[in-house]
Enzyme design. Structure first.
Site, PDB file in Angstrom:
ATOM      1  N   HIS A   1     -14.242  38.489  60.686  1.00  0.00           N
ATOM      2  CA  HIS A   1     -15.205  39.567  60.889  1.00  0.00           C
ATOM      3  C   HIS A   1     -14.805  40.405  62.101  1.00  0.00           C
ATOM      4  O   HIS A   1     -14.159  39.905  63.027  1.00  0.00           O
ATOM      5  CB  HIS A   1     -16.622  39.018  61.057  1.00  0.00           C
TER       6      HIS A   1
ATOM      7  N   ASP B   1     -14.521  41.767  57.910  1.00  0.00           N
ATOM      8  CA  ASP B   1     -15.749  42.334  57.374  1.00  0.00           C
ATOM      9  C   ASP B   1     -16.664  42.886  58.470  1.00  0.00           C
ATOM     10  O   ASP B   1     -16.551  42.521  59.640  1.00  0.00           O
ATOM     11  CB  ASP B   1     -16.539  41.260  56.608  1.00  0.00           C
TER      12      ASP B   1
END
Length: 420
Positions: free
Chosen positions: A381, A236
């Site tokens: 992430h 992400d």
């Protein structure tokens, strides 16, 4: 009796008949005559509603012999032939037979969980007539364009009347078996951090429980994949100019596919990195435009967030994604419905590496390897503050492969389209 007497008697009878005809009928008599000549419209609706309910009790609906208790889609195709359309909708599939005004939902195993009738006579039924016949529905589900009256029957069958807001009558009826529809492999969400306070941890556990339940109730929301020896690595918040390129290079080196949920504003800032992820064969997906909590926005603002991100991604890779991950995983009915209308499935995760909390590489690896299961979607992430995620990735890939897991993209794992 002579002819003269017969003539007089006939004239007398005609006179009596004429006098009687001129006598006005009472209002009750007029109503009785009207009822006899033309049955009430409400009676026709009541008969049709009774028929719908009787069939629903045994998993059927009007217009078709197939039910949501034990029918298979192969039976339908054997009897009715190839459907006019066969489309994926969330976790299931729908076959439409236009000439029969009928559609059927079925799962991957071919079990029918939804039968829908679009018979024209249903358009004459109003919500008032439904309530008059069956009482208040157990639920009224509402979207921007329609109301859905839901009656819960035995064996957990749901009878649904779908009523467009701009029309008076029923558009279609659905008989739905949630047990067959939700005959899915469901995982809870794993992952820990020693950096969370006790209250934050309790709040996270409660959210995890709620979101898994929420996903089970929504066809286009996913927490995990199927019970196969596969996992998906998802990243992400990128792209950035350092961590995202490093992750792409590692994935390429190991020849495994990654899934990047990029922010629209970051794609505009680093288009060459987004393009590199795409041309390397990884999925470039949406994480909204600004990374805001979508449930706190108006419906128009949600639509703008989704559309802006999609437009930004399309301007770089030439395709608009059809998978979105909502920021923070925060999702509600309105968000899911707008996402669906815009052509998106919502994909969350079943393992949180918590690389945003306890950021060291060892905790990232342990959160995966201590919990990994078939079909896990792993959250990591790829923004500039998550260098430890890139550091952990080579060992993580190697250990997953040693355990026999195939690392795949979400399109492969979930059998949904990545792009519109």
């Amino acid at each position: 009796m002579n002819k003269k007497s017969i003539l007089i008697m006939g004239m007398f009878c005609m006179l009596l008949t004429a006098c009687h005809a001129k006598t006005p009928l009472s209002s009750d008599q007029l109503q009785q005559r009207e009822d006899a000549l033309q049955p009430k419209e409400s009676n026709r609706a009541a008969d049709l509603l009774n028929q719908v309910m009787e069939k629903a009790q045994i998993g059927l609906t009007i217009g078709g012999p197939f039910n949501v208790l034990d029918s298979k889609i192969d039976e339908v195709k054997g009897e009715w032939g190839k459907p006019d359309n066969e489309d994926q909708a969330g976790k299931g599939f729908y076959a439409t037979y236009q000439n029969k005004s009928f559609a059927l939902g079925f799962n991957k195993a071919g079990d029918i969980f939804d039968v829908r009738s679009y018979a024209k006579e249903l358009n004459e039924i109003t919500s008032a007539q439904i309530e008059d016949r069956f009482g208040q529905p157990d639920q009224i589900r509402e979207t921007d364009n329609e109301e859905i009256y839901v009656y819960e029957l035995e064996r957990k069958i749901e009878l649904k009347f779908i009523i467009p807001k701009e029309e008076k009558g029923v558009h279609h009826v659905s008989v739905f078996n949630p047990e067959r529809a939700n005959d899915e492999y469901v995982l809870d969400i794993k992952g820990e951090s020693n950096q969370l306070s006790a209250s934050a941890w309790e709040s996270m556990k409660e959210w995890r429980k709620q979101i898994v339940s929420f996903a089970q109730d929504h066809e286009n929301v996913y927490i995990n994949g199927s019970n196969k020896k596969q996992v998906a690595l998802t990243f992400d918040d990128g792209p950035d100019k350092k961590v995202t390129p490093a992750i792409i290079d590692i994935l390429n080196e190991y020849k495994v596919k990654g899934n990047f949920f990029f922010l629209g504003k970051n794609v505009e800032a680093f288009p060459e990195i987004a393009k590199k992820a795409f041309t390397s064969g990884h999925l470039v997906l949406s994480h909204s435009y600004n990374h805001v909590e979508l449930p706190k926005l108006t419906s128009k603002e949600i639509q703008i967030e989704i559309d802006r991100a999609g437009n930004s991604i399309k301007s770089v890779i030439g395709k608009r994604p059809s998978i979105i991950r909502t920021p923070y995983g925060e999702t509600n009915n309105q968000v899911v419905e707008i996402a669906r209308q815009e052509g998106y499935s919502v994909v969350l995760w079943s393992i949180d590496t918590l690389d945003w909390s306890q950021k060291d590489a060892s905790n990232i690896i342990n959160n995966v390897m201590n919990h990994v299961r078939n079909g896990d979607i792993i959250l990591m992430h790829s923004d500039s503050k998550k260098a430890e995620a890139a550091k952990a990735l080579p060992e993580l890939i190697e250990r997953l492969q040693e355990k026999g897991f195939e690392i795949v993209d979400l399109e492969t794992m979930l059998n949904i389209k990545a792009y519109q």
